[in-house]
Design a protein around this motif. Structure first.
Motif, PDB file in Angstrom:
ATOM      1  N   ILE A 160      -5.020   4.002   3.785  1.00 54.91           N
ATOM      2  CA  ILE A 160      -4.094   4.296   2.689  1.00 54.91           C
ATOM      3  C   ILE A 160      -2.945   3.283   2.731  1.00 54.91           C
ATOM      4  O   ILE A 160      -2.430   2.965   3.800  1.00 54.91           O
ATOM      5  N   CYS A 161      -2.525   2.816   1.559  1.00 53.63           N
ATOM      6  CA  CYS A 161      -1.423   1.862   1.466  1.00 53.63           C
ATOM      7  C   CYS A 161      -0.089   2.577   1.669  1.00 53.63           C
ATOM      8  O   CYS A 161       0.184   3.572   1.007  1.00 53.63           O
ATOM      9  N   PRO A 162       0.761   2.082   2.594  1.00 49.24           N
ATOM     10  CA  PRO A 162       2.037   2.762   2.857  1.00 49.24           C
ATOM     11  C   PRO A 162       3.058   2.553   1.725  1.00 49.24           C
ATOM     12  O   PRO A 162       4.045   3.277   1.654  1.00 49.24           O
ATOM     13  N   TRP A 163       2.834   1.585   0.857  1.00 50.54           N
ATOM     14  CA  TRP A 163       3.777   1.353  -0.237  1.00 50.54           C
ATOM     15  C   TRP A 163       3.457   2.247  -1.448  1.00 50.54           C
ATOM     16  O   TRP A 163       4.332   2.914  -1.955  1.00 50.54           O
ATOM     17  N   CYS A 164       2.209   2.246  -1.874  1.00 53.23           N
ATOM     18  CA  CYS A 164       1.884   2.952  -3.127  1.00 53.23           C
ATOM     19  C   CYS A 164       1.043   4.209  -2.917  1.00 53.23           C
ATOM     20  O   CYS A 164       0.839   4.980  -3.854  1.00 53.23           O
ATOM     21  N   GLY A 165       0.536   4.426  -1.720  1.00 51.91           N
ATOM     22  CA  GLY A 165      -0.271   5.619  -1.466  1.00 51.91           C
ATOM     23  C   GLY A 165      -1.703   5.499  -1.966  1.00 51.91           C
ATOM     24  O   GLY A 165      -2.484   6.444  -1.895  1.00 51.91           O
ATOM     25  N   ASN A 170      -7.738  -1.939  -2.272  1.00 52.37           N
ATOM     26  CA  ASN A 170      -7.879  -2.063  -3.722  1.00 52.37           C
ATOM     27  C   ASN A 170      -6.572  -2.210  -4.488  1.00 52.37           C
ATOM     28  O   ASN A 170      -6.565  -2.704  -5.605  1.00 52.37           O
ATOM     29  N   CYS A 171      -5.449  -1.752  -3.897  1.00 51.11           N
ATOM     30  CA  CYS A 171      -4.195  -1.749  -4.657  1.00 51.11           C
ATOM     31  C   CYS A 171      -3.641  -3.175  -4.732  1.00 51.11           C
ATOM     32  O   CYS A 171      -4.108  -4.088  -4.052  1.00 51.11           O
ATOM     33  N   ALA A 172      -2.606  -3.330  -5.542  1.00 50.20           N
ATOM     34  CA  ALA A 172      -2.061  -4.673  -5.788  1.00 50.20           C
ATOM     35  C   ALA A 172      -0.975  -5.053  -4.792  1.00 50.20           C
ATOM     36  O   ALA A 172      -0.450  -6.164  -4.841  1.00 50.20           O
ATOM     37  N   CYS A 173      -0.643  -4.137  -3.866  1.00 47.68           N
ATOM     38  CA  CYS A 173       0.506  -4.378  -2.983  1.00 47.68           C
ATOM     39  C   CYS A 173       0.358  -5.636  -2.135  1.00 47.68           C
ATOM     40  O   CYS A 173       1.345  -6.283  -1.813  1.00 47.68           O
ATOM     41  N   LYS A 174      -0.867  -5.981  -1.760  1.00 49.38           N
ATOM     42  CA  LYS A 174      -1.021  -7.183  -0.919  1.00 49.38           C
ATOM     43  C   LYS A 174      -0.560  -8.431  -1.670  1.00 49.38           C
ATOM     44  O   LYS A 174      -0.101  -9.389  -1.076  1.00 49.38           O
TER      45      LYS A 174
END
Ligand SMILES: [Zn+2]
Ligand SMILES: [Zn+2]
Length: 224
Positions: A160-165, A170-174
């Motif tokens: 799970i991404c710690p920024w967006c959950g 898959n999320c764009a945070c990277k």
């Protein structure tokens, strides 16, 4: 190598390495682990390099310890008990159980103070559980095989991404967090990992990260 190719190769090796009279039973055990690379890598190593250089077969695989997707396993054969460290990549032969672990790094990695302590602890093997295929063990990440409370292997789709959950792979945070349009080079990955560690990674939590397993557990308990 795919799972089915690996099993095919193990069975071919067994034609030469396993005692013929036990071949059927020994093959049944390999098939029980057909989805589990951790165990298949042990079979592959064992039947490739028979420890005693004589026909032999694995009758049972026990799990002594696991950490971050690496498993300390003991394979009991017709002749002796043998130690392996196995990951989804490969299995490494450590030697007979009665001699313990002579590699200081391996002892440290799995948290043993010394070899004497290790040998003492595993004197009675029957107390230790049989290795369960990763996919059937709800306490382990089904993809990267880390245990509850451990950080996933970077790139595991369950993390799970710690920024967006959302799903970290898959999320764009990277991209937003590293200010890059593309993450392609090793150095990009390292610097993103650093940012991720600083933010605080979300360790594997079977109940929360895998709602399917959670539902299954509730169902089982509500029947009681
Ligand atoms: Zn994982
Ligand atoms: Zn995110």
């Amino acid at each position: 190598m795919t799972l089915s190719e690996k099993i095919k190769e193990i069975k071919l090796l067994m034609q030469y390495a396993a005692p013929e009279e036990h071949l059927k039973k020994l093959t049944d055990l390999v098939e029980r682990y057909e989805t589990d690379l951790i165990a298949l890598n042990v079979f592959h190593n064992f039947y490739s390099y028979l420890p005693e250089a004589e026909n032999d077969g694995i009758k049972i695989i026990r799990q002594l310890k696991n950490r971050q997707g690496a498993f300390l396993l003991c394979a009991t054969t017709n002749i002796d008990d043998y130690l392996y460290v196995s990951t989804s990549e490969e299995a490494i032969f450590l030697g007979p159980l009665k001699e313990g672990i002579n590699d200081r790094e391996v002892l440290d990695y799995f948290g043993f103070t010394d070899n004497k302590n290790f040998i003492e602890k595993y004197r009675d093997l029957a107390e230790f559980p049989v290795h369960i295929p990763i996919a059937l063990n709800a306490g382990l990440c089904p993809i990267c095989a880390v245990a509850s409370g451990e950080n996933h292997t970077l790139g595991c789709p369950v993390e799970i991404c710690p920024w967006c959950g959302g799903q970290l792979t898959n999320c764009a945070c990277k991209f937003t967090k590293s200010g890059r349009k593309e993450i392609s080079r090793e150095s990009h990955i390292d610097s993103f990992e650093e940012k991720l560690e600083k933010k605080g990674r979300i360790p594997f939590n079977p109940g929360k990260d895998l709602p399917g397993f959670n539902k299954l557990n509730t169902k089982v308990t509500s029947n009681e």
